[in-house]
Write a protein that holds these residues in place. Structure first.
Motif, PDB file in Angstrom:
ATOM      1  N   GLU A   8     -11.217  -9.260   0.913  1.00 30.69           N
ATOM      2  CA  GLU A   8     -11.180  -7.806   0.785  1.00 30.69           C
ATOM      3  C   GLU A   8     -11.897  -7.370  -0.497  1.00 30.69           C
ATOM      4  O   GLU A   8     -11.652  -7.889  -1.565  1.00 30.69           O
ATOM      5  N   ASP A   9     -12.779  -6.392  -0.360  1.00 28.47           N
ATOM      6  CA  ASP A   9     -13.468  -5.885  -1.544  1.00 28.47           C
ATOM      7  C   ASP A   9     -12.662  -4.686  -2.053  1.00 28.47           C
ATOM      8  O   ASP A   9     -12.353  -3.787  -1.291  1.00 28.47           O
ATOM      9  N   VAL A  10     -12.300  -4.707  -3.328  1.00 28.02           N
ATOM     10  CA  VAL A  10     -11.619  -3.516  -3.839  1.00 28.02           C
ATOM     11  C   VAL A  10     -12.660  -2.542  -4.367  1.00 28.02           C
ATOM     12  O   VAL A  10     -13.604  -2.937  -5.045  1.00 28.02           O
ATOM     13  N   ASP A 419     -16.355  -8.538 -12.257  1.00 28.58           N
ATOM     14  CA  ASP A 419     -15.836  -9.223 -11.065  1.00 28.58           C
ATOM     15  C   ASP A 419     -14.400  -9.684 -11.303  1.00 28.58           C
ATOM     16  O   ASP A 419     -13.540  -9.561 -10.431  1.00 28.58           O
ATOM     17  N   ALA A 420     -14.164 -10.241 -12.493  1.00 29.39           N
ATOM     18  CA  ALA A 420     -12.823 -10.731 -12.810  1.00 29.39           C
ATOM     19  C   ALA A 420     -11.841  -9.559 -12.862  1.00 29.39           C
ATOM     20  O   ALA A 420     -10.694  -9.665 -12.413  1.00 29.39           O
ATOM     21  N   LEU A 421     -12.299  -8.444 -13.379  1.00 27.12           N
ATOM     22  CA  LEU A 421     -11.452  -7.248 -13.422  1.00 27.12           C
ATOM     23  C   LEU A 421     -11.083  -6.812 -11.996  1.00 27.12           C
ATOM     24  O   LEU A 421      -9.938  -6.465 -11.700  1.00 27.12           O
ATOM     25  N   LYS A 422     -12.054  -6.887 -11.108  1.00 31.76           N
ATOM     26  CA  LYS A 422     -11.780  -6.518  -9.714  1.00 31.76           C
ATOM     27  C   LYS A 422     -10.788  -7.482  -9.061  1.00 31.76           C
ATOM     28  O   LYS A 422      -9.965  -7.072  -8.250  1.00 31.76           O
ATOM     29  N   ARG A 423     -10.870  -8.751  -9.435  1.00 30.00           N
ATOM     30  CA  ARG A 423      -9.893  -9.705  -8.876  1.00 30.00           C
ATOM     31  C   ARG A 423      -8.483  -9.314  -9.302  1.00 30.00           C
ATOM     32  O   ARG A 423      -7.539  -9.384  -8.517  1.00 30.00           O
ATOM     33  N   ALA A 424      -8.346  -8.883 -10.557  1.00 33.11           N
ATOM     34  CA  ALA A 424      -7.019  -8.458 -11.020  1.00 33.11           C
ATOM     35  C   ALA A 424      -6.572  -7.192 -10.288  1.00 33.11           C
ATOM     36  O   ALA A 424      -5.406  -7.046  -9.923  1.00 33.11           O
ATOM     37  N   MET A 425      -7.500  -6.279 -10.032  1.00 36.41           N
ATOM     38  CA  MET A 425      -7.153  -5.069  -9.272  1.00 36.41           C
ATOM     39  C   MET A 425      -6.682  -5.435  -7.872  1.00 36.41           C
ATOM     40  O   MET A 425      -5.723  -4.889  -7.346  1.00 36.41           O
ATOM     41  N   ARG A 426      -7.393  -6.405  -7.286  1.00 41.07           N
ATOM     42  CA  ARG A 426      -7.054  -6.829  -5.931  1.00 41.07           C
ATOM     43  C   ARG A 426      -5.646  -7.418  -5.888  1.00 41.07           C
ATOM     44  O   ARG A 426      -4.918  -7.255  -4.921  1.00 41.07           O
ATOM     45  N   LYS A 427      -5.262  -8.065  -6.993  1.00 41.12           N
ATOM     46  CA  LYS A 427      -3.903  -8.628  -7.048  1.00 41.12           C
ATOM     47  C   LYS A 427      -2.870  -7.567  -7.399  1.00 41.12           C
ATOM     48  O   LYS A 427      -1.694  -7.883  -7.529  1.00 41.12           O
ATOM     49  N   GLY A 428      -3.294  -6.359  -7.621  1.00 37.36           N
ATOM     50  CA  GLY A 428      -2.320  -5.281  -7.812  1.00 37.36           C
ATOM     51  C   GLY A 428      -2.212  -4.731  -9.223  1.00 37.36           C
ATOM     52  O   GLY A 428      -1.396  -3.855  -9.487  1.00 37.36           O
ATOM     53  N   ALA A 429      -3.022  -5.214 -10.162  1.00 36.44           N
ATOM     54  CA  ALA A 429      -2.965  -4.654 -11.520  1.00 36.44           C
ATOM     55  C   ALA A 429      -3.474  -3.214 -11.476  1.00 36.44           C
ATOM     56  O   ALA A 429      -4.433  -2.906 -10.776  1.00 36.44           O
ATOM     57  N   ASP A 430      -2.806  -2.352 -12.229  1.00 31.70           N
ATOM     58  CA  ASP A 430      -3.137  -0.924 -12.212  1.00 31.70           C
ATOM     59  C   ASP A 430      -4.171  -0.625 -13.308  1.00 31.70           C
ATOM     60  O   ASP A 430      -3.843  -0.136 -14.385  1.00 31.70           O
TER      61      ASP A 430
END
Ligand code: GBH
Length: 490
Positions: A8-10, A419-430
């Motif tokens: 999934e792409d956030v 990219d790493a920031l997006k991975r954290a967003m994908r895991k639910g970080a606000d």
């Protein structure tokens, strides 16, 4: 927190802040213009041997006069936010012992209006290391509880004059760095440390950092409390604090090293983080700190605790680099390394001992390790219960000999960290914003002008700004993500 779905792409939400970051002393120059007096950094840079190239911020990149041009560059990049700091000594040259300097207020009024006119949101830091020198001379600044009254007075003036237009406030930039380098290593003003730690002999490097940190926390809480009780309801802004956030990995799989990495995270950086963040968010120091420092740990008053309930609307994370941590409780370590008396780890610096985590950059304090961005954001998310996060700084520095315009390494760095920031967003970080350090090459503290962080190259003689590759890359990145979030809306 959400299940990860790698596929999934956030997309960044529409109101996600993309910006660049700066600070007053590093950018403004105009060090005695329009009623400003000396700051601690003006005085410090004047001492021989403190700054690598013997330079100072008297002119810096002359942002004080060239801000319209610089804001045009930001508008062209398509950023929707600008993080900058106010010079306390411009607004209150003598702190609360003198008058407010209206010229300083007018200056920032013009700056803020010029920012808003370009459709950009100001994200304002009250103090980014620099304070009126008067407060150092008079009572020893952060070592004296009085500083809280000064900070409160200053913060209130800022809310009163600028709060109708500024919706994002941070009280401090990296107080953890300020305290470690100013009161433990002694490499930043006011140059205090003990001889077991650095090469100055003026302080007590065990206790003074605790005292300075305590006074910073109480100053933060006082500012938040004023904002909450008198301004926030009407002005509808948010207030937070910005921390330097190094990520630590264990140097080996040995249990001792893994525990050392956890301690390093919880103590050194995060310690300095938790040292600041735990009290502000939870109203108490971390238990480990209480056990270790006992009586030496300053106590909060009942009033502090009242205002510390939810003493933050967001946390700002400055994330550049990661380091290895190595056990020091059960293994022999050189004296003076590591955190402080009880921490028991060596913060193994990348280039020493061949212990590089990630890719070296040529700048000794940081390596490229994008995974650390994801880990750090998840750590903050979990520890601080999903509080909104802004990445208030991230960027790539090159030595002076670095490239004029073709900074493909900066592009690679930014793209992998985003990219790493997006991975954290994908895991639910606000995560609600990302600011790159920095729009321009500028005065890099004790490194002077020898390290360059700009999307724009600055010729330090002519002050001419020239775009690097990274400027067009960032512009394109922002553009694409805007387009995506607009599609999401449609
Ligand atoms: C940020 O600090 C600052 O907020 C910003 O002003 C600065 O320009 C930017 O990063 C880039 O450096 O004693 O070996 O640690 C980041 C943390 C801490 C990195 C101090 C440089 C000095 C050398 N900084 N450190 S060392």
């Amino acid at each position: 927190l959400r299940e990860t779905n790698e596929e999934e792409d956030v997309h960044f939400p529409k109101n996600f802040l993309f910006g660049t970051a700066s600070s007053a002393y590093q950018y403004e120059g105009a060090y005695l213009s329009d009623g400003k007096t000396l700051s601690n950094w003006d005085v410090f840079t004047n001492i021989t041997g403190k700054i690598a190239d013997g330079s100072h911020g008297k002119v810096a990149v002359d942002h004080y006069h060239r801000y319209p041009e610089d804001l045009d560059l930001m508008e062209d990049l398509g950023v929707n936010s600008y993080r900058f700091s106010l010079s306390w000594a411009r607004i209150l040259p003598k702190g609360r012992f003198g008058d407010m300097n209206m010229e300083g207020i007018y200056h920032y009024n013009r700056v803020i209006d010029a920012i808003l006119k370009r459709g950009i949101e100001p994200f304002v830091t009250l103090t980014h290391y620099d304070i009126p020198q008067e407060l150092e001379y008079r009572y020893g600044s952060w070592l004296n509880p009085q500083i809280r009254e000064d900070f409160e007075h200053y913060a209130e003036i800022c809310f009163r004059y600028f709060g109708n237009r500024v919706k994002f406030w941070s009280t401090f930039n990296e107080p953890n760095v300020q305290v470690i380098l100013g009161y433990r290593k002694g490499t930043y003003p006011p140059s205090r440390c003990s001889k077991t730690v650095g090469n100055c002999t003026r302080g007590d490097s065990e206790i003074e950092p605790l005292v300075a940190a305590h006074n910073i926390i109480r100053s933060h809480l006082a500012a938040v409390s004023i904002y909450r009780t008198k301004y926030q309801e009407q002005q509808r802004g948010k207030i937070g604090i910005v921390m330097n956030a190094i990520w630590f990995e264990p140097v080996s799989d040995a249990l001792a090293d893994r525990l050392a990495a956890e301690r390093a995270q919880a103590f050194y950086l995060t310690c300095e983080n938790c040292r600041f963040l735990d009290p502000v968010v939870f109203g108490r120091y971390p238990r480990e700190m209480q056990e270790i420092f006992g009586e030496d740990l300053p106590q909060f008053t009942k009033d502090d605790l009242k205002s510390s309930k939810n003493g933050l609307d967001f946390i700002g994370i400055n994330q550049y680099t990661s380091r290895y941590a190595k056990d020091c409780l059960h293994s022999a370590c050189e004296p003076g390394q590591g955190g402080s008396r009880a921490e028991g780890f060596v913060n193994a610096n990348a280039l020493k001992d061949g212990l590089a985590l990630g890719e070296p950059t040529g700048v000794d304090w940081f390596n490229v390790y994008p995974q650390g961005m994801e880990e750090m954001l998840m750590y903050a998310t979990e520890r601080y219960k999903n509080i909104p996060l802004y990445v208030t700084e991230n960027g790539f520095g090159e030595n002076n000999t670095g490239v004029l315009v073709n900074d493909y390494r900066r592009v690679k760095y930014m793209s992998s960290y985003l990219d790493a920031l997006k991975r954290a967003m994908r895991k639910g970080a606000d995560i609600r914003g990302y600011f790159t350090w920095s729009l321009l090459d500028n005065f890099e503290w004790i490194s002077g002008y020898t390290i360059r962080f700009g999307l724009y190259h600055v010729d330090f003689n002519t002050l001419e700004r020239t775009p690097r590759l990274s400027a067009s890359w960032y512009k394109n990145f922002i553009f694409q993500h805007r387009a995506q979030s607009q599609n999401d809306d449609a």
